[in-house]
Write a protein that holds these residues in place. Structure first.
Motif, PDB file in Angstrom:
ATOM      1  N   LEU A  22       0.761  -1.177  -0.326  1.00 49.31           N
ATOM      2  CA  LEU A  22       0.031  -0.083   0.261  1.00 49.31           C
ATOM      3  C   LEU A  22       1.512   1.061  -0.104  1.00 49.31           C
ATOM      4  O   LEU A  22       1.969   1.470   0.708  1.00 49.31           O
ATOM      5  CB  LEU A  22      -0.925  -0.280   1.842  1.00 49.31           C
ATOM      6  N   GLY A  23       0.612   1.988  -0.665  1.00 48.72           N
ATOM      7  CA  GLY A  23       1.307   3.314  -0.946  1.00 48.72           C
ATOM      8  C   GLY A  23       2.432   3.594  -1.535  1.00 48.72           C
ATOM      9  O   GLY A  23       3.446   4.552  -1.935  1.00 48.72           O
ATOM     10  N   ARG A  24       3.054   1.915  -1.916  1.00 45.81           N
ATOM     11  CA  ARG A  24       4.505   2.000  -2.716  1.00 45.81           C
ATOM     12  C   ARG A  24       3.719   2.097  -4.020  1.00 45.81           C
ATOM     13  O   ARG A  24       3.090   2.184  -5.329  1.00 45.81           O
ATOM     14  CB  ARG A  24       4.328   0.122  -2.729  1.00 45.81           C
ATOM     15  N   ARG A  25       4.859   2.585  -5.190  1.00 44.29           N
ATOM     16  CA  ARG A  25       4.372   2.778  -6.938  1.00 44.29           C
ATOM     17  C   ARG A  25       5.160   1.999  -7.503  1.00 44.29           C
ATOM     18  O   ARG A  25       6.084   0.571  -7.549  1.00 44.29           O
ATOM     19  CB  ARG A  25       5.678   3.875  -6.687  1.00 44.29           C
ATOM     20  N   LEU A  26       4.770   1.904  -8.147  1.00 46.12           N
ATOM     21  CA  LEU A  26       5.062   0.788  -9.778  1.00 46.12           C
ATOM     22  C   LEU A  26       4.891   1.262 -11.112  1.00 46.12           C
ATOM     23  O   LEU A  26       3.816   1.937 -11.024  1.00 46.12           O
ATOM     24  CB  LEU A  26       3.595  -0.588 -10.030  1.00 46.12           C
ATOM     25  N   LYS A  27       5.795   0.953 -11.979  1.00 45.61           N
ATOM     26  CA  LYS A  27       5.448   0.961 -13.040  1.00 45.61           C
ATOM     27  C   LYS A  27       5.183  -0.355 -13.764  1.00 45.61           C
ATOM     28  O   LYS A  27       5.457  -0.561 -14.832  1.00 45.61           O
ATOM     29  CB  LYS A  27       6.995   1.936 -13.502  1.00 45.61           C
ATOM     30  N   ILE A  28       4.471   0.482 -15.146  1.00 39.22           N
ATOM     31  CA  ILE A  28       3.659  -0.337 -15.877  1.00 39.22           C
ATOM     32  C   ILE A  28       3.602   0.284 -17.666  1.00 39.22           C
ATOM     33  O   ILE A  28       3.236   1.375 -17.811  1.00 39.22           O
ATOM     34  CB  ILE A  28       2.556  -0.574 -15.588  1.00 39.22           C
ATOM     35  N   ASN A  29       4.384  -0.418 -18.873  1.00 36.83           N
ATOM     36  CA  ASN A  29       4.224  -0.086 -19.791  1.00 36.83           C
ATOM     37  C   ASN A  29       4.413   2.185 -19.479  1.00 36.83           C
ATOM     38  O   ASN A  29       4.395   2.792 -20.160  1.00 36.83           O
ATOM     39  CB  ASN A  29       2.722   0.345 -20.249  1.00 36.83           C
ATOM     40  N   GLY A  30       5.452   2.233 -19.238  1.00 34.18           N
ATOM     41  CA  GLY A  30       5.842   3.142 -18.824  1.00 34.18           C
ATOM     42  C   GLY A  30       5.091   4.350 -17.901  1.00 34.18           C
ATOM     43  O   GLY A  30       6.227   5.839 -17.856  1.00 34.18           O
ATOM     44  N   ARG A  31       3.927   4.299 -17.206  1.00 32.63           N
ATOM     45  CA  ARG A  31       4.135   5.047 -16.385  1.00 32.63           C
ATOM     46  C   ARG A  31       2.962   4.357 -14.937  1.00 32.63           C
ATOM     47  O   ARG A  31       3.840   3.319 -14.749  1.00 32.63           O
ATOM     48  CB  ARG A  31       1.895   5.117 -17.080  1.00 32.63           C
ATOM     49  N   ILE A  32       3.942   5.516 -14.362  1.00 33.29           N
ATOM     50  CA  ILE A  32       3.874   5.186 -12.469  1.00 33.29           C
ATOM     51  C   ILE A  32       2.187   4.952 -11.878  1.00 33.29           C
ATOM     52  O   ILE A  32       1.900   5.858 -12.438  1.00 33.29           O
ATOM     53  CB  ILE A  32       4.851   6.054 -11.934  1.00 33.29           C
ATOM     54  N   TYR A  33       2.284   4.808 -11.263  1.00 34.63           N
ATOM     55  CA  TYR A  33       1.140   4.222 -10.401  1.00 34.63           C
ATOM     56  C   TYR A  33       1.448   4.236  -8.763  1.00 34.63           C
ATOM     57  O   TYR A  33       2.911   2.994  -8.484  1.00 34.63           O
ATOM     58  CB  TYR A  33       0.334   3.400 -10.934  1.00 34.63           C
ATOM     59  N   THR A  34       0.614   4.714  -7.897  1.00 38.01           N
ATOM     60  CA  THR A  34       0.307   3.860  -6.832  1.00 38.01           C
ATOM     61  C   THR A  34      -0.491   2.966  -6.431  1.00 38.01           C
ATOM     62  O   THR A  34      -1.466   3.006  -6.386  1.00 38.01           O
ATOM     63  CB  THR A  34       0.384   5.024  -5.910  1.00 38.01           C
ATOM     64  N   VAL A  35      -0.308   1.839  -5.402  1.00 39.78           N
ATOM     65  CA  VAL A  35      -1.263   0.722  -5.025  1.00 39.78           C
ATOM     66  C   VAL A  35      -1.955   0.986  -3.755  1.00 39.78           C
ATOM     67  O   VAL A  35      -1.503   1.946  -2.832  1.00 39.78           O
ATOM     68  CB  VAL A  35      -0.050   0.245  -4.520  1.00 39.78           C
ATOM     69  N   ALA A  36      -3.089   1.635  -4.094  1.00 39.90           N
ATOM     70  CA  ALA A  36      -4.046   2.264  -3.648  1.00 39.90           C
ATOM     71  C   ALA A  36      -4.864   1.088  -2.615  1.00 39.90           C
ATOM     72  O   ALA A  36      -5.954   1.109  -1.823  1.00 39.90           O
ATOM     73  CB  ALA A  36      -4.931   2.465  -3.880  1.00 39.90           C
ATOM     74  N   GLY A  37      -4.975  -0.441  -3.235  1.00 38.83           N
ATOM     75  CA  GLY A  37      -5.510  -1.488  -2.549  1.00 38.83           C
ATOM     76  C   GLY A  37      -4.985  -2.746  -2.980  1.00 38.83           C
ATOM     77  O   GLY A  37      -4.363  -2.772  -4.451  1.00 38.83           O
ATOM     78  N   VAL A  38      -4.890  -3.598  -2.665  1.00 38.97           N
ATOM     79  CA  VAL A  38      -4.777  -5.044  -2.943  1.00 38.97           C
ATOM     80  C   VAL A  38      -5.807  -6.053  -2.704  1.00 38.97           C
ATOM     81  O   VAL A  38      -7.536  -6.470  -1.767  1.00 38.97           O
ATOM     82  CB  VAL A  38      -3.805  -5.893  -2.164  1.00 38.97           C
ATOM     83  N   ALA A  39      -6.514  -6.658  -3.728  1.00 36.59           N
ATOM     84  CA  ALA A  39      -7.718  -7.660  -4.455  1.00 36.59           C
ATOM     85  C   ALA A  39      -7.532  -9.279  -3.934  1.00 36.59           C
ATOM     86  O   ALA A  39      -5.779  -9.499  -4.436  1.00 36.59           O
ATOM     87  CB  ALA A  39      -7.660  -7.375  -5.791  1.00 36.59           C
ATOM     88  N   ALA A  40      -8.140  -9.385  -3.501  1.00 44.08           N
ATOM     89  CA  ALA A  40      -7.820 -11.333  -3.271  1.00 44.08           C
ATOM     90  C   ALA A  40      -7.808 -11.224  -5.032  1.00 44.08           C
ATOM     91  O   ALA A  40      -7.749 -11.203  -5.690  1.00 44.08           O
ATOM     92  CB  ALA A  40      -8.967 -11.849  -2.734  1.00 44.08           C
ATOM     93  N   ASP A  41      -5.850 -12.737  -4.094  1.00 45.27           N
ATOM     94  CA  ASP A  41      -6.955 -13.603  -5.961  1.00 45.27           C
ATOM     95  C   ASP A  41      -7.520 -14.179  -6.410  1.00 45.27           C
ATOM     96  O   ASP A  41      -8.919 -14.609  -5.940  1.00 45.27           O
ATOM     97  CB  ASP A  41      -5.552 -14.896  -5.143  1.00 45.27           C
ATOM     98  N   ALA A  42      -7.688 -14.012  -7.817  1.00 45.06           N
ATOM     99  CA  ALA A  42      -9.225 -14.485  -8.315  1.00 45.06           C
ATOM    100  C   ALA A  42      -8.734 -15.477  -9.678  1.00 45.06           C
ATOM    101  O   ALA A  42      -7.974 -14.784 -10.763  1.00 45.06           O
ATOM    102  CB  ALA A  42     -10.452 -13.138  -9.060  1.00 45.06           C
ATOM    103  N   ARG A  43      -9.561 -15.884 -10.108  1.00 49.71           N
ATOM    104  CA  ARG A  43      -9.701 -16.631 -11.440  1.00 49.71           C
ATOM    105  C   ARG A  43      -9.993 -16.302 -11.962  1.00 49.71           C
ATOM    106  O   ARG A  43     -11.256 -16.361 -12.626  1.00 49.71           O
ATOM    107  CB  ARG A  43      -9.692 -18.125 -11.161  1.00 49.71           C
ATOM    108  N   ILE A  44      -9.056 -15.224 -12.595  1.00 50.39           N
ATOM    109  CA  ILE A  44     -10.713 -14.086 -13.851  1.00 50.39           C
ATOM    110  C   ILE A  44      -9.459 -14.796 -15.103  1.00 50.39           C
ATOM    111  O   ILE A  44     -10.550 -14.433 -15.641  1.00 50.39           O
ATOM    112  CB  ILE A  44     -10.024 -12.681 -14.288  1.00 50.39           C
ATOM    113  N   VAL A  45      -8.433 -15.036 -15.371  1.00 49.85           N
ATOM    114  CA  VAL A  45      -7.751 -15.537 -16.723  1.00 49.85           C
ATOM    115  C   VAL A  45      -8.162 -16.813 -16.850  1.00 49.85           C
ATOM    116  O   VAL A  45      -8.442 -17.096 -18.234  1.00 49.85           O
ATOM    117  CB  VAL A  45      -6.643 -15.360 -17.160  1.00 49.85           C
ATOM    118  N   ASP A  46      -8.014 -18.046 -16.302  1.00 53.39           N
ATOM    119  CA  ASP A  46      -8.788 -19.154 -16.379  1.00 53.39           C
ATOM    120  C   ASP A  46      -8.365 -20.092 -15.039  1.00 53.39           C
ATOM    121  O   ASP A  46      -9.025 -19.646 -14.006  1.00 53.39           O
ATOM    122  CB  ASP A  46      -7.840 -20.238 -17.258  1.00 53.39           C
ATOM    123  N   LEU A  47     -10.020 -20.894 -15.488  1.00 52.02           N
ATOM    124  CA  LEU A  47     -10.755 -21.716 -14.193  1.00 52.02           C
ATOM    125  C   LEU A  47      -9.362 -22.781 -13.548  1.00 52.02           C
ATOM    126  O   LEU A  47      -9.856 -22.693 -12.222  1.00 52.02           O
ATOM    127  CB  LEU A  47     -10.907 -23.183 -15.235  1.00 52.02           C
TER     128      LEU A  47
END
Length: 186
Positions: free
Chosen positions: A100-125
């Protein structure tokens, strides 16, 4: 999009409505390397994550719990640099640390972590994969999927969904309306 979501949310029998740029259970569609600006790693050691652009009610629609921090809200329209990460991604990028509050960079853009979601099977079962969720408004995708949670059967709900969206834009294409159960079967 706002009018469509408002219309869907006001449709009798719909409990929650959200938008995502990728239909659940359709595989790993958009995968990015996730960099920590404060901890550069060799490219071979940089974790990857599936990216999902979502509106605030996505987690309620998919019944994914926010386990730390907060979910998206209207404030992300003006501050689209917030991100929510899955538990699996948090462990990969910040092993043993609070993301929480840490920064990460994806595709050249910087984001700040506002939340953590439970792991979920969203791409396959078979597995839950690392996921980063970004506010839909940060970079609206040409791919658009409405997710609704309802107690009504699809045969009853489908015509209401179509007519509600066509009232807003009579020329919009609505190729498929299907239940998550049918998506799981496919």
């Amino acid at each position: 999009m706002d009018r469509a979501l408002a219309r869907l949310r006001s449709t009798p029998g719909i409990e929650v409505a959200a938008i995502t740029d990728n239909m659940p259970l359709t595989g790993e569609n958009v995968v990015y390397s996730v960099y920590r600006p404060d901890n550069p790693l060799p490219e071979s050691a940089v974790p990857t994550a599936n990216l999902r652009n979502i509106t605030p009610d996505y987690f309620a629609a998919m019944q994914i719990q926010i386990v730390a921090g907060e979910s998206f809200g209207e404030k992300e329209r003006q501050h689209p640099e917030d991100a929510i990460v899955s538990e699996k991604l948090a462990r990969a990028v910040w092993p043993g640390d609070d993301p929480l509050g840490r920064r990460l960079k994806i595709n050249g853009r910087i984001y700040t972590v506002a939340g953590v979601a439970a792991d979920a099977r969203i791409v396959d079962l078979k597995q839950s994969v690392p996921v980063i969720y970004l506010p839909y408004w940060h970079d609206p995708s040409p791919n658009l999927f409405f997710l609704v949670r309802s107690s009504l059967p699809l045969a009853t709900l489908g015509p209401s969904l179509r007519s509600g969206l066509w009232d807003i834009d009579p020329e919009v294409a609505i190729p498929n309306i299907k239940s998550l159960d049918s998506q799981v079967s496919e």
